[in-house]
Design a protein around this motif. Structure first.
Motif, PDB file in Angstrom:
ATOM      1  N   PRO A  61      -2.981   9.615  -9.547  1.00  0.00           N
ATOM      2  CA  PRO A  61      -3.751   8.650 -10.332  1.00  0.00           C
ATOM      3  C   PRO A  61      -4.722   7.874  -9.463  1.00  0.00           C
ATOM      4  O   PRO A  61      -4.627   7.870  -8.228  1.00  0.00           O
ATOM      5  CB  PRO A  61      -2.672   7.736 -10.915  1.00  0.00           C
ATOM      6  CG  PRO A  61      -1.494   7.894 -10.016  1.00  0.00           C
ATOM      7  CD  PRO A  61      -1.544   9.301  -9.503  1.00  0.00           C
ATOM      8  N   ASN A  62      -5.680   7.222 -10.099  1.00  0.00           N
ATOM      9  CA  ASN A  62      -6.617   6.368  -9.367  1.00  0.00           C
ATOM     10  C   ASN A  62      -5.853   5.318  -8.577  1.00  0.00           C
ATOM     11  O   ASN A  62      -4.897   4.717  -9.074  1.00  0.00           O
ATOM     12  CB  ASN A  62      -7.582   5.679 -10.336  1.00  0.00           C
ATOM     13  CG  ASN A  62      -8.577   6.652 -10.941  1.00  0.00           C
ATOM     14  OD1 ASN A  62      -8.952   7.635 -10.311  1.00  0.00           O
ATOM     15  ND2 ASN A  62      -9.005   6.387 -12.160  1.00  0.00           N
ATOM     16  N   GLY A  63      -6.286   5.103  -7.340  1.00  0.00           N
ATOM     17  CA  GLY A  63      -5.630   4.111  -6.498  1.00  0.00           C
ATOM     18  C   GLY A  63      -4.382   4.609  -5.802  1.00  0.00           C
ATOM     19  O   GLY A  63      -3.672   3.823  -5.149  1.00  0.00           O
ATOM     20  N   LEU A 106       0.193  12.483  -5.039  1.00  0.00           N
ATOM     21  CA  LEU A 106       0.337  11.201  -4.356  1.00  0.00           C
ATOM     22  C   LEU A 106       0.439  10.091  -5.395  1.00  0.00           C
ATOM     23  O   LEU A 106      -0.257  10.109  -6.416  1.00  0.00           O
ATOM     24  CB  LEU A 106      -0.892  10.959  -3.465  1.00  0.00           C
ATOM     25  CG  LEU A 106      -0.754   9.982  -2.296  1.00  0.00           C
ATOM     26  CD1 LEU A 106       0.227  10.523  -1.262  1.00  0.00           C
ATOM     27  CD2 LEU A 106      -2.111   9.756  -1.659  1.00  0.00           C
ATOM     28  N   ASN A 107       1.306   9.115  -5.145  1.00  0.00           N
ATOM     29  CA  ASN A 107       1.419   7.957  -6.028  1.00  0.00           C
ATOM     30  C   ASN A 107       1.810   6.748  -5.194  1.00  0.00           C
ATOM     31  O   ASN A 107       2.785   6.792  -4.446  1.00  0.00           O
ATOM     32  CB  ASN A 107       2.472   8.206  -7.117  1.00  0.00           C
ATOM     33  CG  ASN A 107       2.311   7.253  -8.282  1.00  0.00           C
ATOM     34  OD1 ASN A 107       1.211   6.771  -8.567  1.00  0.00           O
ATOM     35  ND2 ASN A 107       3.401   6.973  -8.978  1.00  0.00           N
ATOM     36  N   PHE A 108       0.993   5.703  -5.263  1.00  0.00           N
ATOM     37  CA  PHE A 108       1.220   4.487  -4.475  1.00  0.00           C
ATOM     38  C   PHE A 108       1.362   4.798  -2.986  1.00  0.00           C
ATOM     39  O   PHE A 108       2.203   4.226  -2.291  1.00  0.00           O
ATOM     40  CB  PHE A 108       2.449   3.724  -4.978  1.00  0.00           C
ATOM     41  CG  PHE A 108       2.319   3.232  -6.388  1.00  0.00           C
ATOM     42  CD1 PHE A 108       1.412   2.236  -6.728  1.00  0.00           C
ATOM     43  CD2 PHE A 108       3.088   3.794  -7.405  1.00  0.00           C
ATOM     44  CE1 PHE A 108       1.281   1.791  -8.031  1.00  0.00           C
ATOM     45  CE2 PHE A 108       2.972   3.357  -8.714  1.00  0.00           C
ATOM     46  CZ  PHE A 108       2.064   2.356  -9.032  1.00  0.00           C
ATOM     47  N   GLY A 109       0.526   5.741  -2.513  1.00  0.00           N
ATOM     48  CA  GLY A 109       0.483   6.033  -1.085  1.00  0.00           C
ATOM     49  C   GLY A 109       1.598   6.896  -0.549  1.00  0.00           C
ATOM     50  O   GLY A 109       1.671   7.128   0.667  1.00  0.00           O
ATOM     51  N   THR A 110       2.467   7.388  -1.418  1.00  0.00           N
ATOM     52  CA  THR A 110       3.562   8.244  -0.973  1.00  0.00           C
ATOM     53  C   THR A 110       3.576   9.537  -1.790  1.00  0.00           C
ATOM     54  O   THR A 110       3.074   9.594  -2.910  1.00  0.00           O
ATOM     55  CB  THR A 110       4.933   7.555  -1.122  1.00  0.00           C
ATOM     56  OG1 THR A 110       5.156   7.252  -2.513  1.00  0.00           O
ATOM     57  CG2 THR A 110       4.975   6.262  -0.316  1.00  0.00           C
ATOM     58  N   GLU A 111       4.177  10.561  -1.209  1.00  0.00           N
ATOM     59  CA  GLU A 111       4.253  11.846  -1.897  1.00  0.00           C
ATOM     60  C   GLU A 111       5.228  11.775  -3.068  1.00  0.00           C
ATOM     61  O   GLU A 111       6.364  11.341  -2.933  1.00  0.00           O
ATOM     62  CB  GLU A 111       4.705  12.942  -0.926  1.00  0.00           C
ATOM     63  CG  GLU A 111       4.809  14.319  -1.570  1.00  0.00           C
ATOM     64  CD  GLU A 111       5.369  15.367  -0.635  1.00  0.00           C
ATOM     65  OE1 GLU A 111       6.113  16.243  -1.106  1.00  0.00           O
ATOM     66  OE2 GLU A 111       5.076  15.293   0.583  1.00  0.00           O
ATOM     67  N   LEU A 112       4.750  12.221  -4.230  1.00  0.00           N
ATOM     68  CA  LEU A 112       5.585  12.252  -5.422  1.00  0.00           C
ATOM     69  C   LEU A 112       6.182  13.636  -5.633  1.00  0.00           C
ATOM     70  O   LEU A 112       7.343  13.772  -6.040  1.00  0.00           O
ATOM     71  CB  LEU A 112       4.758  11.849  -6.643  1.00  0.00           C
ATOM     72  CG  LEU A 112       5.487  11.674  -7.968  1.00  0.00           C
ATOM     73  CD1 LEU A 112       6.503  10.541  -7.869  1.00  0.00           C
ATOM     74  CD2 LEU A 112       4.489  11.398  -9.088  1.00  0.00           C
TER      75      LEU A 112
END
Length: 252
Positions: A37-39, A225-231
């Motif tokens: 997602p964005n960000g 990627l989500n919140f700077g970590t790998e999902l």
């Protein structure tokens, strides 16, 4: 050995952890997608890979060479080139000269050669012209070589930016939302072009993209990627059907 190996990569801006413990291995010749997602931190990772940002921790290695501490110019010479989410062309230069600008770091002639237009200078300029036209042909832009970049339609400007990045002779090409703003026909052409680049120029491609049709159509492996970590990581079919990914990324 992987072409690109990123280990425990992280960066903090003040108290904000923008990327945390990010790991990725990309094999030579892969078409690899980085989505989220964005960000989520995707462009931040591109900025880390290209030396725009220096990591707070972790290592980045290209073909066994550690890139930590190198400048963007040094990393480009090592073999990583990129495009940008917002097109960054030399709009008042011709299409041909945009590509030639990226070729200059491969040409060797002195200031005197240039000033006096000596034979070595003319020979190298002829070489650059030929190589630039060859690259433009890949993108069906050679007929626009003498046009100003600013006068190209949006989709062709996108292609020109990729052509310019390709002209630096990279091992790894980073594409930041290459299909942004393109219509479906342009996106379909872009998919074919990216595959051609990989096959004809023996280049590995890592792309950020929100167009899931493009991602599923050309990427062989994905990291979300989500919140700077790998999902999640895996093949597109597995990743795009992962309920956690659907919830976080697709919002369903």
């Amino acid at each position: 050995m992987a072409l690109l190996e990123v280990t425990n990569l992280g960066i903090s801006f003040g108290g904000l952890r923008a990327v945390d413990n990010f790991n990725i291995k990309i094999e030579k010749g892969q078409l690899y997608g980085l989505i989220g997602p964005n960000g989520a931190g995707k462009t931040t990772i591109f900025n880390l890979l290209t030396g725009v940002y220096q990591p707070t921790d972790g290592t980045i290695a290209l073909d066994g060479e550690v890139l930590n501490g190198k400048s963007p110019a040094q990393i480009c010479q090592s073999g990583i080139s990129r495009t940008f989410q917002n097109i960054r062309l030399f709009h008042e230069m011709t299409v041909l000269d945009n590509v030639k600008a990226a070729l200059h770091n491969q040409m060797t002639y002195s200031l005197a050669d240039t000033f006096f237009r000596l034979p070595k200078y003319r020979k190298k300029e002829d070489e650059m012209n030929r190589k630039a036209v060859e690259i433009l042909k890949v993108f069906d832009l050679d007929s626009h070589a003498d046009h100003l970049a600013a006068n190209l339609p949006y989709g062709k400007q996108r292609k020109l930016e990729i052509a310019r990045a390709l002209a630096t002779n990279p091992k790894l090409l980073l594409l930041d939302e290459p299909a942004a703003g393109m219509n479906p026909n342009e996106t379909a052409e872009l998919m074919d072009t990216i595959k051609l680049i990989r096959d004809q120029f023996d280049i590995t491609v890592l792309l950020i993209e929100h167009d899931m049709k493009l991602v599923s159509g050309i990427c062989e492996y994905l990291t979300v990627l989500n919140f700077g970590t790998e999902l999640a990581s895996g093949t597109p079919n597995v990743v795009l059907n992962n309920p956690v990914v659907i919830t976080a990324y697709l919002g369903e």
